[in-house]
Design a protein around this motif. Sequence first.
Motif, PDB file in Angstrom:
ATOM      1  N   ARG A  53     -15.789 -28.991 -19.569  1.00 53.72           N
ATOM      2  CA  ARG A  53     -14.511 -28.287 -19.642  1.00 53.72           C
ATOM      3  C   ARG A  53     -13.328 -29.239 -19.486  1.00 53.72           C
ATOM      4  NH1 ARG A  53     -15.098 -24.150 -22.061  1.00 53.72           N
ATOM      5  NH2 ARG A  53     -13.257 -23.265 -21.104  1.00 53.72           N
ATOM      6  N   ARG A  55     -10.375 -31.703 -20.113  1.00 50.04           N
ATOM      7  CA  ARG A  55      -9.410 -31.818 -21.202  1.00 50.04           C
ATOM      8  C   ARG A  55      -8.357 -32.863 -20.851  1.00 50.04           C
ATOM      9  NH1 ARG A  55     -12.948 -29.338 -23.080  1.00 50.04           N
ATOM     10  NH2 ARG A  55     -12.949 -27.262 -23.939  1.00 50.04           N
ATOM     11  N   THR A  56      -7.716 -33.377 -21.868  1.00 48.47           N
ATOM     12  CA  THR A  56      -6.611 -34.310 -21.660  1.00 48.47           C
ATOM     13  C   THR A  56      -5.292 -33.714 -22.104  1.00 48.47           C
ATOM     14  OG1 THR A  56      -7.006 -35.335 -23.804  1.00 48.47           O
ATOM     15  CG2 THR A  56      -8.084 -36.350 -21.897  1.00 48.47           C
ATOM     16  N   THR A  58      -3.224 -29.593 -22.805  1.00 47.22           N
ATOM     17  CA  THR A  58      -3.301 -28.147 -22.696  1.00 47.22           C
ATOM     18  C   THR A  58      -3.447 -27.489 -24.049  1.00 47.22           C
ATOM     19  OG1 THR A  58      -0.893 -27.985 -22.719  1.00 47.22           O
ATOM     20  CG2 THR A  58      -1.979 -28.064 -20.561  1.00 47.22           C
ATOM     21  N   ALA A  61      -8.031 -28.303 -29.179  1.00 40.79           N
ATOM     22  CA  ALA A  61      -8.330 -29.541 -29.905  1.00 40.79           C
ATOM     23  C   ALA A  61      -7.780 -29.546 -31.319  1.00 40.79           C
ATOM     24  CB  ALA A  61      -9.838 -29.786 -29.922  1.00 40.79           C
TER      25      ALA A  61
END
Length: 72
Positions: A53, A55-56, A58, A61
């Motif tokens: 889960r 992520r880099t 918000t 993708a």
Amino acid sequence: MNLLSIDDVSAATGLSASTLAKRRCDGTGPAFFKIGRTIKYAATDVDAWILSRRRTSTWPANDNKQSGTQAA
């Protein structure tokens, strides 16, 4: 193997027991074992699910990329 209860996983993930139940039904939660009527989770599976889960951004993708045309 270190097996966790629903309450343990709820505390680790911040998800309620009912949300975990829904995710077991639709296959979007961590992998689990059903032993009789008892649900157990392997700690390594919960850790792997949490890491999946990560992520880099918000943004989803696909929304993070431009559609191929550039604004002038």
